[in-house]
Design an enzyme around this catalytic site. Sequence first.
Site, PDB file in Angstrom:
ATOM      1  N   ARG A   1      57.658  31.412  12.434  1.00 44.58           N
ATOM      2  CA  ARG A   1      57.657  32.599  11.571  1.00 44.58           C
ATOM      3  C   ARG A   1      56.677  33.643  12.094  1.00 44.58           C
ATOM      4  O   ARG A   1      55.643  33.289  12.647  1.00 44.58           O
ATOM      5  CB  ARG A   1      57.312  32.228  10.142  1.00 44.58           C
ATOM      6  CG  ARG A   1      55.928  31.631  10.037  1.00 44.58           C
ATOM      7  CD  ARG A   1      55.725  30.676   8.937  1.00 44.58           C
ATOM      8  NE  ARG A   1      56.463  29.459   9.152  1.00 44.58           N
ATOM      9  CZ  ARG A   1      56.426  28.444   8.336  1.00 44.58           C
ATOM     10  NH1 ARG A   1      55.708  28.498   7.265  1.00 44.58           N
ATOM     11  NH2 ARG A   1      57.101  27.355   8.575  1.00 44.58           N
TER      12      ARG A   1
ATOM     13  N   ASP B   1      50.787  32.299   1.692  1.00 45.85           N
ATOM     14  CA  ASP B   1      50.885  31.341   0.589  1.00 45.85           C
ATOM     15  C   ASP B   1      49.803  31.617  -0.439  1.00 45.85           C
ATOM     16  O   ASP B   1      48.620  31.722  -0.098  1.00 45.85           O
ATOM     17  CB  ASP B   1      50.723  29.903   1.085  1.00 45.85           C
ATOM     18  CG  ASP B   1      51.925  29.402   1.856  1.00 45.85           C
ATOM     19  OD1 ASP B   1      53.056  29.789   1.511  1.00 45.85           O
ATOM     20  OD2 ASP B   1      51.733  28.618   2.801  1.00 45.85           O
TER      21      ASP B   1
ATOM     22  N   ASP C   1      53.362  34.060   7.427  1.00 49.77           N
ATOM     23  CA  ASP C   1      53.546  33.219   6.253  1.00 49.77           C
ATOM     24  C   ASP C   1      52.341  33.444   5.352  1.00 49.77           C
ATOM     25  O   ASP C   1      51.200  33.303   5.787  1.00 49.77           O
ATOM     26  CB  ASP C   1      53.627  31.743   6.680  1.00 49.77           C
ATOM     27  CG  ASP C   1      53.912  30.806   5.521  1.00 49.77           C
ATOM     28  OD1 ASP C   1      54.610  31.223   4.583  1.00 49.77           O
ATOM     29  OD2 ASP C   1      53.433  29.660   5.561  1.00 49.77           O
TER      30      ASP C   1
ATOM     31  N   ARG D   1      59.445  38.653   8.669  1.00 46.41           N
ATOM     32  CA  ARG D   1      59.674  37.251   8.315  1.00 46.41           C
ATOM     33  C   ARG D   1      61.130  37.034   7.948  1.00 46.41           C
ATOM     34  O   ARG D   1      61.683  37.731   7.101  1.00 46.41           O
ATOM     35  CB  ARG D   1      58.778  36.847   7.137  1.00 46.41           C
ATOM     36  CG  ARG D   1      59.071  35.471   6.523  1.00 46.41           C
ATOM     37  CD  ARG D   1      58.464  34.357   7.343  1.00 46.41           C
ATOM     38  NE  ARG D   1      58.871  33.041   6.904  1.00 46.41           N
ATOM     39  CZ  ARG D   1      58.157  32.225   6.129  1.00 46.41           C
ATOM     40  NH1 ARG D   1      56.990  32.609   5.678  1.00 46.41           N
ATOM     41  NH2 ARG D   1      58.615  31.036   5.822  1.00 46.41           N
TER      42      ARG D   1
END
Length: 180
Positions: free
Chosen positions: A98, A103, A101, A89
């Site tokens: 990307r 989160d 990712d 990344r």
Amino acid sequence: MKQNQPTRVAYIALGSNLSDRERLLRQALGALDAHADIRVLRVSAIYETEPVGYTDQPAFLNMAAALATSLAPTELLETMLETERQLGRIREERWGPRTIDLDLLYYEGIAMHTETLILPHPRMMERAFVLVPLAEVLASDPAAAPLREPVSEALSQQGKEGMTRWNTINWPGGSAPSAN
């Protein structure tokens, strides 16, 4: 897991739109599960989704997972960011393409707002690509009732437009919908 540290459940979203997207999602889950203080409990199916924000980029694969962890929220976030770095990344452009990712959406029993972390995630209820897989993970978790209702309500307002079920991951010891 750390001795004498309480184990909590955290919910994360995963996404990828570069390279071998599904392989990267699997590698991210594997890296997190290999950490001494994290165990992947449940995973959703994988969904192909249209990009949001910056739309001139490839489609994403998105999913969600429930983790058991003895790490504090900021430690978990740092571990997730390190996993992103290990999987290539590079943060060049907000909402841009990307490799991976990760989160942190919700951490059981914790609400916080710092420069580096806001919990619950401030935009998770606005994004179908988060809500659909998260609802799957929550559906099989009896302890998730406090989060399941607001996710279900937000999902009913968002709909599932721009999403296609892609594949499933049969996670050892966890649950996932049966394969297509």
